[in-house]
Design a protein around this motif. Structure first.
Motif, PDB file in Angstrom:
ATOM      1  N   LYS A  40       0.823  -1.215   0.000  1.00  0.00           N
ATOM      2  CA  LYS A  40       0.000   0.000   0.000  1.00  0.00           C
ATOM      3  C   LYS A  40       0.856   1.264   0.000  1.00  0.00           C
ATOM      4  CE  LYS A  40      -0.881   0.502   4.937  1.00  0.00           C
ATOM      5  NZ  LYS A  40      -1.899   0.648   5.957  1.00  0.00           N
ATOM      6  N   GLU A  41       2.089   1.182   0.509  1.00  0.00           N
ATOM      7  CA  GLU A  41       2.985   2.343   0.502  1.00  0.00           C
ATOM      8  C   GLU A  41       3.460   2.675  -0.914  1.00  0.00           C
ATOM      9  OE1 GLU A  41       2.729   0.367   4.273  1.00  0.00           O
ATOM     10  OE2 GLU A  41       3.637  -0.455   2.461  1.00  0.00           O
ATOM     11  N   GLU A  42       3.307   1.745  -1.848  1.00  0.00           N
ATOM     12  CA  GLU A  42       3.746   1.957  -3.223  1.00  0.00           C
ATOM     13  C   GLU A  42       2.606   2.436  -4.130  1.00  0.00           C
ATOM     14  OE1 GLU A  42       7.206  -1.458  -3.398  1.00  0.00           O
ATOM     15  OE2 GLU A  42       5.123  -2.078  -3.699  1.00  0.00           O
ATOM     16  N   LYS A  44      -0.672   5.321  -4.690  1.00  0.00           N
ATOM     17  CA  LYS A  44      -1.191   6.629  -4.303  1.00  0.00           C
ATOM     18  C   LYS A  44      -2.568   6.800  -4.941  1.00  0.00           C
ATOM     19  CE  LYS A  44       1.727  10.049  -4.516  1.00  0.00           C
ATOM     20  NZ  LYS A  44       2.554  11.158  -5.024  1.00  0.00           N
ATOM     21  N   GLU A  46      -5.455   9.728  -5.500  1.00  0.00           N
ATOM     22  CA  GLU A  46      -5.622  11.182  -5.446  1.00  0.00           C
ATOM     23  C   GLU A  46      -6.887  11.601  -6.195  1.00  0.00           C
ATOM     24  OE1 GLU A  46      -1.176  12.914  -5.677  1.00  0.00           O
ATOM     25  OE2 GLU A  46      -1.823  11.813  -7.446  1.00  0.00           O
ATOM     26  N   THR A  56      -2.100   5.743  -8.856  1.00  0.00           N
ATOM     27  CA  THR A  56      -0.754   5.580  -9.397  1.00  0.00           C
ATOM     28  C   THR A  56       0.040   4.673  -8.485  1.00  0.00           C
ATOM     29  OG1 THR A  56       0.009   7.571  -8.249  1.00  0.00           O
ATOM     30  CG2 THR A  56      -0.671   7.839 -10.535  1.00  0.00           C
ATOM     31  N   GLY A  57       1.066   4.073  -9.033  1.00  0.00           N
ATOM     32  CA  GLY A  57       1.923   3.215  -8.229  1.00  0.00           C
ATOM     33  C   GLY A  57       3.087   2.699  -9.032  1.00  0.00           C
ATOM     34  N   THR A  81      -0.568   4.250 -14.049  1.00  0.00           N
ATOM     35  CA  THR A  81      -1.517   5.309 -13.714  1.00  0.00           C
ATOM     36  C   THR A  81      -2.859   4.950 -14.322  1.00  0.00           C
ATOM     37  OG1 THR A  81       0.192   7.013 -13.732  1.00  0.00           O
ATOM     38  CG2 THR A  81      -2.079   7.768 -13.946  1.00  0.00           C
TER      39      THR A  81
END
Length: 126
Positions: A40-42, A44, A46, A56-57, A81
């Motif tokens: 999940k830290e990788e 985003k 928005e 995105t990731g 994306t």
């Protein structure tokens, strides 16, 4: 670029398997993205321009050991994306996201849209 037994691997290749389902329920718009092997830290999530949901990731290339002998490379790596323009009934200020077992679930609640009564103007003659 790394070459593994005649297979070029470009570190900026597109992650082609960032597949997303979008369903609309009476209460919300629900997005589910399959992101196996991504933390999940990788990732985003928005909101852009008020109505655009953007996911995105990046999946990083696995570190190569000089003693490793690769036979097949099929898992893609790189950045991805996905963007979705949401309808007027989406409450963009209440978006929630959760990640479990490689599936990202994004819930966008919907506003109650009051149905306007059909009004037809009648021209008065005379």
């Amino acid at each position: 670029m790394v070459i593994l037994k005649d297979f070029p691997i470009n570190e900026t290749s597109t992650l082609v398997n960032a597949r997303v389902d979008w369903k609309e329920t009476p209460e919300a718009h629900v997005f589910k993205a399959d992101l196996p092997g991504i933390k999940k830290e990788e990732v985003k999530v928005e909101v852009e321009d008020g109505r655009v949901l953007q996911i995105t990731g990046e999946r990083n290339v696995e570190k190569e050991d000089k003693n490793d002998k690769w036979h097949r490379v099929e898992r893609s790596s790189g950045k991805f994306t996905r963007r979705f323009r949401l309808p007027e009934n989406a409450k963009m200020d209440q978006v929630k996201a959760a990640m479990e077992n490689g599936v990202l679930t994004i819930t966008v609640p919907k506003e109650e849209v009051a149905k306007k009564p059909d009004v037809k103007s009648i021209e008065i003659s005379g």
